[in-house]
Scaffold this active site. Structure first.
Site, short mmCIF file in Angstrom:
data_model
loop_
_atom_site.label_atom_id
_atom_site.label_comp_id
_atom_site.label_asym_id
_atom_site.label_seq_id
_atom_site.Cartn_x
_atom_site.Cartn_y
_atom_site.Cartn_z
NE ARG A 81 -10.85 -9.95 -1.67
CZ ARG A 81 -11.17 -9.06 -2.60
NH1 ARG A 81 -11.52 -9.46 -3.81
NH2 ARG A 81 -11.15 -7.78 -2.33
CE LYS A 105 -3.84 -1.88 2.75
NZ LYS A 105 -4.90 -1.70 1.75
N1 BES Z 1 -7.98 -3.69 4.63
C1 BES Z 1 -8.15 -3.31 3.27
C2 BES Z 1 -9.44 -2.53 3.02
C3 BES Z 1 -9.58 -1.18 3.66
C4 BES Z 1 -9.29 -0.05 2.94
C5 BES Z 1 -10.07 -1.05 4.93
C6 BES Z 1 -9.47 1.19 3.52
C7 BES Z 1 -10.25 0.18 5.52
C8 BES Z 1 -9.95 1.30 4.81
C9 BES Z 1 -8.17 -4.57 2.40
O1 BES Z 1 -7.39 -5.63 2.83
C10 BES Z 1 -7.65 -4.17 1.06
O2 BES Z 1 -6.50 -3.82 0.99
N2 BES Z 1 -8.50 -4.23 0.04
C11 BES Z 1 -8.09 -3.87 -1.28
C12 BES Z 1 -8.68 -4.90 -2.23
C13 BES Z 1 -8.15 -4.79 -3.63
C14 BES Z 1 -6.68 -5.14 -3.68
C15 BES Z 1 -8.95 -5.72 -4.51
C16 BES Z 1 -8.66 -2.50 -1.57
O3 BES Z 1 -9.77 -2.18 -1.15
O4 BES Z 1 -7.96 -1.72 -2.22
MN MN Z 2 -5.39 -5.48 2.19
#
Ligand code: BES
Ligand code: MN
Ligand code: ZN
Length: 487
Positions: free
Chosen positions: A341, A267
């Site tokens: 997931r 990230k």
């Molecule tokens: N934990 C994150 C989602 C999240 C984002 C929670 C912002 C709280 C605030 C999750 O694990 C994630 O990184 N999801 C990705 C999925 C994508 C790679 C398909 C996302 O939402 O960008």
């Molecule tokens: Mn994530």
């Protein structure tokens, strides 16, 4: 903070502050505004939601101060608004160094539900996430909060509210812990201690046990971290005296990623600190079990919490890796940041294996859900209309807003992989939906509800009724659902 129930009249309360609820459009003639006509006429006291007016040495009261707390319009007032009113009043008073207060439940509000909401709101408002500040000079807390009401069920309501409020603050405290102190091992220990204290069954799986079972998706996410993963199971079984005739066995599943860097699909740095909150699904589930153990609904409830840290490193899983889930299905991991997931897939399969008949999961799963619904409504996905109806009743009563999202089969095309049964991302659009459909592969055929709490699990700024940080949502709805299904 000690929460007490008392039956004395408000005018006889002799502590530092007495809280009276006032409403928009209420005349001063008969209500608590009697004696405050000067300020209602001038418009200074309107009764609007969140309004706080502090009066010193009020005539006719033994209390040193009266706080007139606005409840908005009476027609729109209910236990959820009472929860916020009590929280707002506590935060307003404690900021002034006032540590003891009482709230009056007028006749019409002297019910179990209002008493419960008031007790809960006071506890929630009193909480601050400043445990690790060593300079305590600015930290102010209320020590005693009394609820004055003569209604029959008020005492039981105060007790329920205390249990729920304390469970939510316990969950918020776990979620607030920094990620260096709150690892999967620590989360499992804390869950175990809580289970022992409240008489819940507890089982914790280590890596070896997960390998033996075949939880390949969970283990894959854990590969990059020096911190070993855990799988936490807490069991509530009703005593025969409490047991209902219902054959439901509720499974509550919570995402427990103690820190989500994204892994190799890392990230950006900005706001990455917020990913310590990626375990809020798990803390809501564990906190719900803490309350359920005390409130004793008539059905068995099992909590299932997969917990890992998602880190990049030389042992991390890579984009393109294919893992074998506990269900036997294979998954191509195209993005290591879609880790929630993966760990939930194995937890949902395990919940089926141990005989759960109904499943609800909570997860800070997708940024896409935050884009879709912001921070007001929780993205809610349901495979069964009747079960969703029960969930809607439970969450509405608790003031935890849910918005149903679609699960059409057409979106499933996006999860097809040429190399495995599924891949773990769905492309650019409809990200909250494809994530939910991925989970559905592992929850089917059970009635199942998925809650994407990415936008609602924590707040970025202080509110009048609650400090910034974790909200504990949807803990209250979990508890209400368990009670509601018990009949
Ligand atoms: N934990 C994150 C989602 C999240 C984002 C929670 C912002 C709280 C605030 C999750 O694990 C994630 O990184 N999801 C990705 C999925 C994508 C790679 C398909 C996302 O939402 O960008
Ligand atoms: Mn994530
Ligand atoms: Zn995550």
């Amino acid at each position: 903070m000690e929460i007490r129930w008392e039956t004395q009249a408000g005018t006889d309360y002799s502590g530092s502050a007495l809280i009276l609820c006032v409403f928009e459009g209420d005349g001063p003639v008969a209500g608590p505004l009697q004696g405050f006509e000067e300020w209602t006429a001038s418009g200074e006291i309107s009764g609007k939601t969140g309004e706080c007016t502090l009066i010193h040495r009020p005539a006719g009261f033994k209390a040193a101060r009266v706080l007139l707390a606005g409840g908005g319009k009476r027609e729109q007032f209910g236990p959820p608004a009472m929860r916020k009113l009590a929280g707002t009043a506590v935060r307003f008073l404690k900021a002034k160094g006032i540590s003891k207060a009482a709230l009056v439940l007028e006749q019409a509000l002297s019910t179990s539900d209002y008493a419960s909401a008031a007790a809960e709101g006071a506890l929630l408002g009193n909480y601050e996430g400043d445990r690790l500040k060593t300079d305590k000079s600015a930290s102010k807390f209320m020590d005693e909060f009394a609820i004055l009401g003569s209604g029959e069920d008020v005492e039981a309501g105060v007790t329920r509210g205390r249990i729920l409020g304390e469970a939510q603050n316990w969950a918020r405290e776990l979620a607030n812990e920094p990620p260096n102190l709150m690892t999967p091992t620590v989360l499992a220990e804390r869950a175990g201690e809580m289970a022992a204290q409240y008489g819940l069954g507890c089982e914790i799986f280590d890596e070896a046990k997960m390998r033996e079972l075949g939880m390949g998706a969970l283990l894959g996410v854990a590969l990059g971290s020096a911190e070993p993963p855990r799988f936490i199971i807490l069991r509530y079984v009703p005593e025969s005296g409490h047991a209902s005739k219902s054959t439901v066995h509720l499974g509550l599943v919570g995402k427990g990623v103690t820190f989500d860097t994204g892994g190799i699909s890392i990230k950006p740095a900005e706001n990455m600190d917020k990913m310590k909150y990626d375990m809020c699904g798990s803390t809501a589930v564990l906190g719900a079990m803490r309350a359920i153990a005390q409130l004793k609904p008539g059905i068995p409830v099992t909590a299932l919490v997969p917990t890992v840290e998602n880190m990049p490193g030389s042992r991390s899983q890579r984009p393109g890796d294919i893992v074998k889930t506990l269900s036997g299905k294979t998954v191509e991991v195209l993005n290591t940041d879609a880790e929630g997931r993966l760990i939930l897939a194995d937890a949902l399969t395990y919940a089926q294996r141990i005989g759960c008949t109904h499943l609800v999961d909570a997860a800070t799963l997708t940024g896409a859900c935050v884009v879709a619904l912001g921070s007001v409504n929780t993205g809610t996905f349901a495979s069964d209309d009747a079960f969703f109806g029960q969930w809607q009743a439970a969450s509405t009563a608790e003031g935890e807003k849910m918005w149903r999202m679609p699960l059409d089969d057409e979106y499933k095309e996006l999860l097809k992989s040429p190399f495995a049964d599924l891949h773990n991302i769905g492309g650019r659009y409809g990200g909250a939906i494809t994530a939910a459909l991925f989970l559905k592969e592992f929850a089917d055929p059970l009635p199942w509800i998925h809650l994407d709490i990415a936008g609602t699990a924590y707040i970025e700024e202080n509110k009048s009724f609650m400090a910034k940080g974790p909200t504990a949502l949807p803990l209250r709805s979990f508890v209400r659902l368990a009670t509601l299904i018990s009949g």
